[in-house]
Design a protein around this motif. Sequence first.
Motif, mmCIF file in Angstrom:
data_model
loop_
_atom_site.group_PDB
_atom_site.id
_atom_site.type_symbol
_atom_site.label_atom_id
_atom_site.label_comp_id
_atom_site.label_asym_id
_atom_site.label_seq_id
_atom_site.Cartn_x
_atom_site.Cartn_y
_atom_site.Cartn_z
ATOM 1 N N GLY A 1 0.808 -1.223 0.000
ATOM 2 C CA GLY A 1 0.000 0.000 0.000
ATOM 3 C C GLY A 1 0.832 1.260 0.000
ATOM 4 N N TYR A 2 1.708 1.375 -0.980
ATOM 5 C CA TYR A 2 2.593 2.532 -1.062
ATOM 6 C C TYR A 2 3.085 2.665 -2.490
ATOM 7 C CZ TYR A 2 5.556 -1.572 -0.500
ATOM 8 O OH TYR A 2 6.093 -2.805 -0.632
ATOM 9 N N ILE A 3 3.726 3.798 -2.755
ATOM 10 C CA ILE A 3 4.457 3.961 -4.002
ATOM 11 C C ILE A 3 5.932 3.943 -3.610
ATOM 12 C CG2 ILE A 3 5.050 5.629 -5.822
ATOM 13 C CD1 ILE A 3 2.039 6.459 -5.742
ATOM 14 N N SER A 4 6.719 3.112 -4.262
ATOM 15 C CA SER A 4 8.127 2.990 -3.857
ATOM 16 C C SER A 4 8.915 4.185 -4.363
ATOM 17 C CB SER A 4 8.739 1.706 -4.416
ATOM 18 O OG SER A 4 8.044 0.595 -3.900
ATOM 19 N N VAL A 5 9.113 5.146 -3.497
ATOM 20 C CA VAL A 5 9.940 6.290 -3.876
ATOM 21 C C VAL A 5 10.750 6.715 -2.668
ATOM 22 C CG1 VAL A 5 7.922 7.789 -3.543
ATOM 23 C CG2 VAL A 5 9.934 8.703 -4.687
ATOM 24 N N ASN A 6 12.040 6.514 -2.749
ATOM 25 C CA ASN A 6 12.900 6.886 -1.630
ATOM 26 C C ASN A 6 12.971 8.400 -1.495
ATOM 27 O OD1 ASN A 6 13.403 4.227 -1.161
ATOM 28 N ND2 ASN A 6 15.553 4.273 -1.824
ATOM 29 N N THR A 7 13.175 8.845 -0.275
ATOM 30 C CA THR A 7 13.301 10.278 -0.027
ATOM 31 C C THR A 7 14.437 10.845 -0.870
ATOM 32 O OG1 THR A 7 12.510 9.973 2.210
ATOM 33 C CG2 THR A 7 13.711 12.012 1.759
ATOM 34 N N GLY A 8 14.112 11.914 -1.570
ATOM 35 C CA GLY A 8 15.138 12.592 -2.356
ATOM 36 C C GLY A 8 15.098 12.272 -3.838
ATOM 37 N N SER A 9 14.388 11.193 -4.201
ATOM 38 C CA SER A 9 14.430 10.806 -5.613
ATOM 39 C C SER A 9 13.192 11.260 -6.397
ATOM 40 C CB SER A 9 14.621 9.299 -5.740
ATOM 41 O OG SER A 9 13.663 8.609 -4.985
ATOM 42 N N ALA A 10 12.398 12.130 -5.792
ATOM 43 C CA ALA A 10 11.174 12.556 -6.472
ATOM 44 C C ALA A 10 11.463 13.549 -7.604
ATOM 45 C CB ALA A 10 10.249 13.212 -5.452
ATOM 46 N N ILE A 11 10.598 13.519 -8.608
ATOM 47 C CA ILE A 11 10.701 14.519 -9.672
ATOM 48 C C ILE A 11 9.970 15.794 -9.249
ATOM 49 C CG2 ILE A 11 10.939 12.885 -11.572
ATOM 50 C CD1 ILE A 11 7.879 13.327 -12.088
ATOM 51 N N GLU A 12 10.241 16.888 -9.931
ATOM 52 C CA GLU A 12 9.582 18.165 -9.616
ATOM 53 C C GLU A 12 8.064 17.967 -9.721
ATOM 54 O OE1 GLU A 12 8.274 21.973 -9.014
ATOM 55 O OE2 GLU A 12 7.755 20.889 -10.838
ATOM 56 N N ALA A 13 7.361 18.479 -8.729
ATOM 57 C CA ALA A 13 5.951 18.125 -8.560
ATOM 58 C C ALA A 13 5.072 18.461 -9.758
ATOM 59 C CB ALA A 13 5.410 18.794 -7.298
ATOM 60 N N ASN A 14 5.324 19.596 -10.413
ATOM 61 C CA ASN A 14 4.437 19.976 -11.517
ATOM 62 C C ASN A 14 4.873 19.380 -12.861
ATOM 63 O OD1 ASN A 14 2.093 21.180 -10.801
ATOM 64 N ND2 ASN A 14 2.835 23.292 -10.971
ATOM 65 N N THR A 15 5.872 18.512 -12.839
ATOM 66 C CA THR A 15 6.292 17.854 -14.070
ATOM 67 C C THR A 15 5.211 16.883 -14.555
ATOM 68 O OG1 THR A 15 8.485 17.878 -13.106
ATOM 69 C CG2 THR A 15 8.231 16.609 -15.107
ATOM 70 N N LEU A 16 4.403 16.442 -13.618
ATOM 71 C CA LEU A 16 3.420 15.408 -13.934
ATOM 72 C C LEU A 16 2.008 15.945 -13.694
ATOM 73 C CD1 LEU A 16 3.233 12.321 -14.597
ATOM 74 C CD2 LEU A 16 3.173 11.936 -12.128
ATOM 75 N N PRO A 17 1.386 16.489 -14.729
ATOM 76 C CA PRO A 17 0.021 16.984 -14.512
ATOM 77 C C PRO A 17 -0.934 15.808 -14.258
ATOM 78 C CG PRO A 17 0.916 17.708 -16.651
ATOM 79 C CD PRO A 17 1.812 16.636 -16.133
ATOM 80 N N ILE A 18 -1.866 16.019 -13.354
ATOM 81 C CA ILE A 18 -2.864 14.982 -13.079
ATOM 82 C C ILE A 18 -4.231 15.618 -13.254
ATOM 83 C CG2 ILE A 18 -3.794 13.407 -11.340
ATOM 84 C CD1 ILE A 18 -1.020 13.365 -10.051
ATOM 85 N N PRO A 19 -5.050 15.084 -14.149
ATOM 86 C CA PRO A 19 -6.363 15.695 -14.365
ATOM 87 C C PRO A 19 -7.130 15.827 -13.048
ATOM 88 C CG PRO A 19 -5.940 13.963 -15.975
ATOM 89 C CD PRO A 19 -4.830 13.898 -14.981
ATOM 90 N N LYS A 20 -7.760 16.944 -12.886
ATOM 91 C CA LYS A 20 -8.461 17.207 -11.621
ATOM 92 C C LYS A 20 -9.450 16.087 -11.259
ATOM 93 C CE LYS A 20 -11.077 21.010 -9.441
ATOM 94 N NZ LYS A 20 -10.202 21.351 -8.309
ATOM 95 N N PRO A 21 -10.253 15.587 -12.223
ATOM 96 C CA PRO A 21 -11.181 14.516 -11.835
ATOM 97 C C PRO A 21 -10.462 13.257 -11.335
ATOM 98 C CG PRO A 21 -11.741 15.392 -14.016
ATOM 99 C CD PRO A 21 -10.423 15.970 -13.639
#
Lengths: 252, 637
Positions: A128-148
């Motif tokens: 029940g998680y997304i495997s992403v280690n601290t520090g390895s995230a991409i810039e938050a607005n690089t990935l648009p997510i449709p509002k719905p």
Amino acid sequence: MDLTLQVWRQASRTADGKFVTYDAKGISPDASFLEMLDVVNEELTERGEQPIHFEHDCREGICGSCGMMINGVAHGPIGGTATCQLHMRHFKDGDNIRVEPWRARAFPIIKDLIVDRSPLDQIIQAGGYISVNTGSAIEANTLPIPKPVQEHAMDAAECIQCGACVAQCPNGAAQLFTSAKVSHLGLLPQGQPERYDRVIRMVEVMEEHFGSCTMYGECEAVCPKEISIDFIARMNRDYLAAKFKNRKEAGG
Amino acid sequence: MTLDSKIPPGPIDKKWEYAKAHYKLVNPANKRKYDVIVVGAGLAGAAAAASMAELGYNVHCFVYHDSPRRAHSIAAQGGINAAKNYQNDGDSIYRLFYDTVKGGDYRSRESNVYRLAELSVNIIDQAVAQGVPFAREYGGLLENRSFGGVQVSRTFYARGQTGQQLLLGAFQALERQIGLGRVKMYPRHEMLDVVLVDGQAKGIVTRNLVSGTITSYAADAVVLATGGYANVFYLSTNAKASNATAIWRAYRRGAYFANPCYTQIHPTCIPQSGDFQSKLTLMSESLRNDGRIWVPKVAGDARRPDQIPEAERDYYLERKYPSFGNLAPRDIASRGAKEVCDEGRGVGPGGRGVYLDFADAIKRLGRNVIEERYGNLFEMYADITAENPYEVPMRIYPAPHYTMGGLWVDYNLMSNIPGLYVGGEANFSDHGANRLGASALMQGLADGYFVLPVTIGDYLAGQLGKKVSADRPEFKQTQAEVEERIGKLVNAKGKRSVDSFHKALGNIMWERCGMARTAEGLKSAIADIRVLREQYWRDVRVLGTNEEPNQALEKAGRVADFFDLGELMCIDALQREESAGGHFRVEYQTAEGEAKRNDDDFLYVSAWQFKGDNAAPELHKEPLVYEEVKLATRSYK
């Protein structure tokens, strides 16, 4: 208002339990159900009897600690409400109220109204998680997510892990809980790489501990966050797809 | 002992980089040889535990809840600040830093605040990558809103459940590490003491809340992320179990307690409705974006709000602070409410309330928009009060919410006890005398994800081969003291319940160490607390035994510590003869009733050292040096 309570008392996991009758007198209609129990507990302490043990913490309906069967209904008679947010104005003077712990094989009683819900955490540990280690995230607005999509994921993410769905289910199934997390993460683009692997791992652990879902739908009716049973259909679809698909190809 | 804050050299925007470049490192293959204890799994604790496990340390995480996801971070509603400047409204890391220093009324440590502002942007990236469903625009990009004390929109939010979603992100990261065997979780374990070996923190003593078993655990370092102490007031917005025991036990072992008197009284809470009340419920500050705060102009106006014409209403925040209006910082908004209620213009039962009115916003934006923004908050309000806030203005009143004070830490978040780190609300460092809205989540996560996992390596690198075992006499001694204390509570066999004592203490604190403080009131509070505490140990009634689940016993230990902490808060408030942020000394105010700081004499962190049960604590001062921000009188007019 004056009420009569029948409360399940059980000293420990292995002790025999029984209903004990208590009077709750002079209760304000503005008090919450837990505050009513506080009043009863103060009186019990005064009389030299151990207070009724129940789990609670935030008392704002968000931490998921509290929960009891109130007249046979998880979190009581008002929909979309955790026990801590249930107010006594929804009862009548002179009412007889039966208070029990969650009843499910996966949730053994610890004391009185406190149960052990740790199998729910084990389902999360399984995937029940997304495997992403601290520090390895991409810039938050690089990935648009449709509002719905975001809104839909949020509907699932609101689950407070109280266990009411399990407690109310005649089968003691945890499908609503598991599907809420599977859907929250599976709906979002960030959750795609592990989507099919995740659902299999979570469902397998769920089935070790809990009963099977036969679509009674009682879970949805008592969920304090009104999580939709549609998520169960979604989980089943993903689970089936995961079983058929070449998992490697699906990115799992 | 002098306080060394270990602020790195260099310009403010290079300090963190400098520090990271100069920390000692632990070889990746050696990390698994270290055991780190993390107490608490709220935002700071869960983030630290997960991140340190990802690095390779063996993490042992202790919580008194049944699951780490219950920590009270989960109840934070409004949002988290970050200097992303997505709105093109002039925001920057520097501005977030400046706003936070100013909001804290120039009583925080500049270097720590700057690092916090720098890390804010990484937090958003991390949370989004974990699947935190922040609000978005129709184009799919992240949305922001404004919060009190600032004039840009930099707050990210997930409906009214931002704390929940951020905590779930950290919780899920933690659960992943538990599943991988990198974190061992100890649920239903309450930390009751910290163990020092040769002056260094080497472990803790816990009580298993199911069996009552008292156990010692040894490690190479200990991180406390155990939250704040607003429950000293009994009625607060904190969860019922939130307590100060972990940090208070550490204080008694020699860790300095900094600025205990800096407490935040949040302006927008649902007013108390009766004696049965067990806690107060916060209504998110975000409501002040669209809600307008007012009271009748004339004292004793008993008309229904809809019958009071516009001209007879006093929108006092808009009147007094035209540029910030309803978004004045929390300390100012709270004092404003107290002031109008003291004048007899308060509304609702007992006259302790002011209106928060959405009628204009609903007219301007439509009910749908308001529902989308605040739906769950409106529902919560209606559940509690049985009033419909879409039709009748909400009634709100200030309530204890957050504590800026906490254990003293240096730049690396290590207390003055080597090996004892403190993160999140439990430390004192970033918010000065007043915390701005949407900054607590930011600080907890900055500490947990990005600061502690890095700074702890600097200490651990020097601890290779210095592992101690829990069989050592220091552990046995500490454990014996814990057991003795529990025995005293169980065997007091008095007449009064723990709650009745806690309410009495809360009343003293709220009346005399709350929104307005005087020397006379504080002195009498100290005397009264001492009397009450003496009664407590003699007359408290804890039924049952230690060897079973015993909620009264759990509470009894926490309340005992609140007595001592409450006393220290009053002592600290008494020595600070100035008004700053949430600390308002009636004797020190401007002609307009605003807080009057005294930078000549009080530009320091007060760090208190425990000297024994019957001795006065000793005050150490960490001078605050402002190199970047010019000291000025805070103005939100």
